[in-house]
Scaffold this active site. Structure first.
Site, PDB file in Angstrom:
ATOM      1  N   SER A   1       0.827  -1.201   0.000  1.00 21.00           N
ATOM      2  CA  SER A   1       0.000   0.000   0.000  1.00 21.00           C
ATOM      3  C   SER A   1       0.859   1.247   0.000  1.00 21.00           C
ATOM      4  CB  SER A   1      -0.865   0.055   1.259  1.00 21.00           C
ATOM      5  OG  SER A   1      -1.484  -1.165   1.483  1.00 21.00           O
TER       6      SER A   1
ATOM      7  N   GLU B   1      -5.508  -0.658  -7.896  1.00 19.38           N
ATOM      8  CA  GLU B   1      -4.539   0.281  -8.444  1.00 19.38           C
ATOM      9  C   GLU B   1      -3.402  -0.533  -9.053  1.00 19.38           C
ATOM     10  OE1 GLU B   1      -5.060   4.162  -5.544  1.00 19.38           O
ATOM     11  OE2 GLU B   1      -4.040   2.405  -4.766  1.00 19.38           O
TER      12      GLU B   1
HETATM   13  N1  LIG Z   1      -5.176  -4.495   5.302  1.00 19.13           N
HETATM   14  C1  LIG Z   1      -5.534  -3.725   4.311  1.00 19.13           C
HETATM   15  O1  LIG Z   1      -6.591  -3.054   4.383  1.00 19.13           O
HETATM   16  C2  LIG Z   1      -4.705  -3.651   3.054  1.00 19.13           C
HETATM   17  C3  LIG Z   1      -5.291  -3.164   1.882  1.00 19.13           C
HETATM   18  C4  LIG Z   1      -4.545  -3.183   0.710  1.00 19.13           C
HETATM   19  C5  LIG Z   1      -3.237  -3.617   0.715  1.00 19.13           C
HETATM   20  N2  LIG Z   1      -2.679  -4.058   1.884  1.00 19.13           N
HETATM   21  C6  LIG Z   1      -1.295  -4.541   1.817  1.00 19.13           C
HETATM   22  O2  LIG Z   1      -1.344  -5.944   1.679  1.00 19.13           O
HETATM   23  C7  LIG Z   1      -0.203  -6.547   2.307  1.00 19.13           C
HETATM   24  C8  LIG Z   1      -0.668  -7.565   3.340  1.00 19.13           C
HETATM   25  O3  LIG Z   1      -1.409  -6.918   4.353  1.00 19.13           O
HETATM   26  P1  LIG Z   1      -2.469  -7.686   5.264  1.00 19.13           P
HETATM   27  O4  LIG Z   1      -3.322  -6.656   5.884  1.00 19.13           O
HETATM   28  O5  LIG Z   1      -3.098  -8.783   4.500  1.00 19.13           O
HETATM   29  O6  LIG Z   1      -1.495  -8.292   6.386  1.00 19.13           O
HETATM   30  P2  LIG Z   1      -1.762  -9.510   7.360  1.00 19.13           P
HETATM   31  O7  LIG Z   1      -0.882  -9.285   8.533  1.00 19.13           O
HETATM   32  O8  LIG Z   1      -3.218  -9.706   7.591  1.00 19.13           O
HETATM   33  O9  LIG Z   1      -1.249 -10.797   6.508  1.00 19.13           O
HETATM   34  C9  LIG Z   1       0.071 -11.002   6.119  1.00 19.13           C
HETATM   35  C10 LIG Z   1       0.274 -12.524   5.976  1.00 19.13           C
HETATM   36  O10 LIG Z   1       1.531 -12.770   5.373  1.00 19.13           O
HETATM   37  C11 LIG Z   1       2.057 -13.954   5.930  1.00 19.13           C
HETATM   38  N3  LIG Z   1       3.507 -13.999   5.686  1.00 19.13           N
HETATM   39  C12 LIG Z   1       4.484 -13.311   6.312  1.00 19.13           C
HETATM   40  N4  LIG Z   1       5.683 -13.653   5.776  1.00 19.13           N
HETATM   41  C13 LIG Z   1       5.453 -14.564   4.808  1.00 19.13           C
HETATM   42  C14 LIG Z   1       6.278 -15.311   3.929  1.00 19.13           C
HETATM   43  N5  LIG Z   1       7.588 -15.156   3.938  1.00 19.13           N
HETATM   44  N6  LIG Z   1       5.718 -16.163   3.083  1.00 19.13           N
HETATM   45  C15 LIG Z   1       4.381 -16.331   3.051  1.00 19.13           C
HETATM   46  N7  LIG Z   1       3.530 -15.655   3.873  1.00 19.13           N
HETATM   47  C16 LIG Z   1       4.062 -14.785   4.735  1.00 19.13           C
HETATM   48  C17 LIG Z   1       1.691 -13.833   7.396  1.00 19.13           C
HETATM   49  O11 LIG Z   1       1.716 -15.115   8.006  1.00 19.13           O
HETATM   50  C18 LIG Z   1       0.277 -13.249   7.309  1.00 19.13           C
HETATM   51  O12 LIG Z   1      -0.713 -14.243   7.278  1.00 19.13           O
HETATM   52  C19 LIG Z   1       0.603  -5.409   2.890  1.00 19.13           C
HETATM   53  O13 LIG Z   1       1.575  -5.013   1.968  1.00 19.13           O
HETATM   54  C20 LIG Z   1      -0.459  -4.306   3.039  1.00 19.13           C
HETATM   55  O14 LIG Z   1       0.079  -3.020   3.054  1.00 19.13           O
HETATM   56  C21 LIG Z   1      -3.393  -4.113   3.030  1.00 19.13           C
END
Ligand SMILES: NC(=O)c1ccc[n+]([C@@H]2O[C@H](COP(=O)([O-])OP(=O)(O)OC[C@H]3O[C@@H](n4cnc5c(N)ncnc54)[C@H](O)[C@@H]3O)[C@@H](O)[C@H]2O)c1
Length: 591
Positions: A121, A154
């Site tokens: 993000s 995006e």
């Molecule tokens: N939460 C939101 O609203 C949102 C919206 C759009 C984009 N994002 C982006 O999406 C990405 C993920 O965010 P999220 O909210 O889903 O986080 P989250 O913490 O819910 O999930 C991240 C997951 O990645 C896993 N993980 C960590 N290291 C790993 C590896 N080496 N191999 C495989 N899996 C691994 C973790 O176990 C976890 O389940 C981030 O870059 C975030 O900025 C988040």
């Protein structure tokens, strides 16, 4: 030659990854999902199950489609399983070192043609791309939360992204039924670039106890028609994720409005991560649940016993005054309104009658109720006729000297114990209070336009307002079916202070040629579910009105980032004030 993306690897099955797996599989794509270990795979699968079960329950997915969907998905903890995918998207935590390491690994594992994408993000896609030997085939593919619901994606290009890679990824997003918008590589891209300063500001407002979490959220829902309040959104995003996003945005922008509010770090450290951990700003039934349970921090308690209100006086004859007269009259209050001339009295009565007639025609009001409401209203040009009112509310021109003179008159005319209220949206209520010898009786009641429709009233207490006056206004709001939120006496109260810096940021983004007004409006509507994009809203509110509010906010808080955008000032100077003049950010005469 355009490649057909039929197999996609998704790394990380958290909040976003699990939703992205679902949306890809629903769109007929084969998906290989990878997590750190078996337990994390199970948690990811559980997220997908909960979400698809909900879709089936709501009739958005049939049971057969659900079975087919699972047939396209394979999940595991071995990263090499994504070797043959056409595209691999990572959705692991928002930390640069983790993502750099992941991209380097994927670069080794995947064939040379595989597109590598990040769901980041806020991190620099360019910086991530150079961790690979294929930077031309690295893009950002930024989904919104919840991924199966929000339409915006995006697609982020860097200066070296190959055009055909971009086209293929846009085509994939379209095939999934999404609304892709291509954006350059800048922290937060379009939607978060505008929303996170606002979310951060809301967290800071809560932290400094300017208003309660319920009131901050209700203010933005009922005052702006937003689907969720900002603190509820932060809980949905994840407090740790939001903190990391803001950190990254600050790193790039050096804008202190992006410096995460200290409370976010405290919450993230304490494991209060929002919905996913069962507690953030709110407490939830269980980790992952959206059901809020009440806790010790819930609600506003109003001290003091309400005064009895039967007769209400309204001063003014504009849009707000007319709407407020209607609100009171329909709720059974006797209303006396004061206008400056007989013609204006007639105009208010005419507008009120037309509004009520329209409701009768639409079947929303009975003829008897309309007649009764009209029967409760008396128009006059004499302020002295307010002598018996229990509550007097002024909605005259937004000029301090005019309002102060009016409050001096109220002080002479109104009976002891009358509540004296102003509906100002930007002037200090205390200035009105000090124009009287009874500042304890003076309070702000900030209605929103159109008053009969908008549910919100900001109840503004000054340092002198007494408890029973606040309690009285709450009781009046309850009886008029308005949602009252409490706030202190400072510029912008809750809603305008949160809304206008965000609108100003949108103008600055346009002015910097980062995205067009259409792209920005689309991103906000499809990425955050807002009823209007910022430019649509600015044109409706009026550019002159918006500029005036921004100036007041800037003068009060001296926040450098809140200085009105030059483009807004120029449009106002040119007389392009929005819909009311036929031209603002858009030209309405053309349509
Ligand atoms: N939460 C939101 O609203 C949102 C919206 C759009 C984009 N994002 C982006 O999406 C990405 C993920 O965010 P999220 O909210 O889903 O986080 P989250 O913490 O819910 O999930 C991240 C997951 O990645 C896993 N993980 C960590 N290291 C790993 C590896 N080496 N191999 C495989 N899996 C691994 C973790 O176990 C976890 O389940 C981030 O870059 C975030 O900025 C988040």
């Amino acid at each position: 030659m355009a490649r057909d993306i039929t197999t996609v690897g998704v790394v990380g099955l958290g909040t976003m990854g699990a939703g992205i797996v679902e949306i890809l599989a629903r769109g007929g794509v084969r998906v290989i999902g990878v997590e750190v270990d078996d337990a994390a795979v199970e948690r990811g699968l559980a997220r997908i199950r909960t979400s698809t079960a909900r879709a089936v329950e709501r009739g958005k997915l049939t049971e057969d489609e659900q079975t087919e969907l699972y047939g396209r998905v394979s999940l595991g903890s071995d990263l090499t399983a994504v070797a043959d995918a056409d595209l691999v998207l990572e959705a692991i935590p928002e930390q640069l070192d983790l993502k750099l390491d992941m991209f380097a690994q994927l670069d080794k594992i995947c064939g040379p043609d595989t597109i590598l994408a990040t769901n980041t993000s806020s991190l620099s896609v360019t910086e991530l791309s150079v961790a690979t030997g294929r930077s031309a085939r690295v893009v950002g593919l930024h989904f919104f939360n919840p991924a199966p619901v929000m339409k915006l994606v995006e697609v982020v290009r860097t200066v070296v992204t190959e055009p055909d890679v971009l086209e293929d990824v846009v085509a994939l997003a379209e095939k999934l039924g999404k609304a892709p918008v291509v954006a350059g590589d800048r922290a937060g891209f379009i939607a978060n670039g505008l929303l996170f300063a606002y979310l951060n500001h809301a967290a800071a407002m809560f932290e400094e106890k300017y208003a309660t979490r319920e009131d901050i959220d209700a203010a933005m829902r009922f005052g702006c028609g937003l689907p969720m309040g900002p603190l509820a959104v932060l809980d949905l995003v994840g407090i740790d994720t939001a903190y990391n996003i803001l950190q990254q945005m600050y790193r790039q922008s050096r804008d202190r409005l992006h410096a995460p509010a200290p409370i976010l770090k405290q919450m993230a450290t304490a494991g209060l991560l929002g919905r996913k951990s069962g507690r953030g700003f709110y407490r939830y039934e269980a980790p992952g649940s959206s059901a809020v349970v009440s806790d010790a921090a819930a609600g506003t308690t109003v001290a003091g016993t309400p005064r009895e209100i039967n007769a209400v006086g309204v001063v003014g004859s504009g849009t707000m005054a007319t709407g407020i007269v209607e609100v009171f009259a329909k709720s059974g209050y006797q209303v006396t309104f004061v206008a400056r001339s007989d013609a204006k009295v007639g105009a208010v009565t005419g507008a009120l009658t037309r509004s009520l007639d329209k409701q009768v025609q639409r079947g929303r009001l009975s003829e008897e109720d309309r007649d009764a409401a009209l029967g409760r209203v008396t128009g006059t040009t004499r302020l002295e006729d307010l002598a018996d009112a229990d509550l007097v509310l002024e909605a005259v021109v937004e000029e301090l000297s005019v309002k102060q003179a009016l409050f001096e008159n109220f002080d002479e005319i109104c009976k002891p114990g009358a509540v004296l209220a102003t509906t100002t949206s930007s002037l200090p209520v205390i200035e009105c209070a000090m124009a009287t010898k009874r500042p304890e009786d003076v309070v702000g009641m900030h209605f929103f336009n159109p008053a009969p429709v908008m549910k919100l009233v900001e109840v503004v207490r000054t340092v002198t307002t007494s408890d029973d006056v606040v309690a009285t206004v709450h009781e009046v709001c309850r009886r008029t079916r308005k949602h009252a939120v409490d706030c202190g006496d400072r510029a912008g109260f809750i809603v305008n202070a949160l809304l206008f810096p965000y609108l100003n940021d949108a103008v600055k983004m346009l002015q910097a040629n980062y995205a067009s007004a259409d792209e920005i409006d689309t991103a906000i509507k499809t990425g955050a579910g807002y009823p209007m994009g910022p430019f649509e809203l600015l044109d409706v509110v009026g550019l002159d009105v918006s500029l005036a509010i921004e100036r007041v906010l800037y003068a009060e808080f001296r926040e450098p980032g809140w200085a009105p955008a030059t483009l807004l000032e120029h449009l106002v100077t040119a007389g392009y004030l929005g819909r009311k003049t036929g031209r603002g950010f858009r030209d309405y005469a053309k349509k």
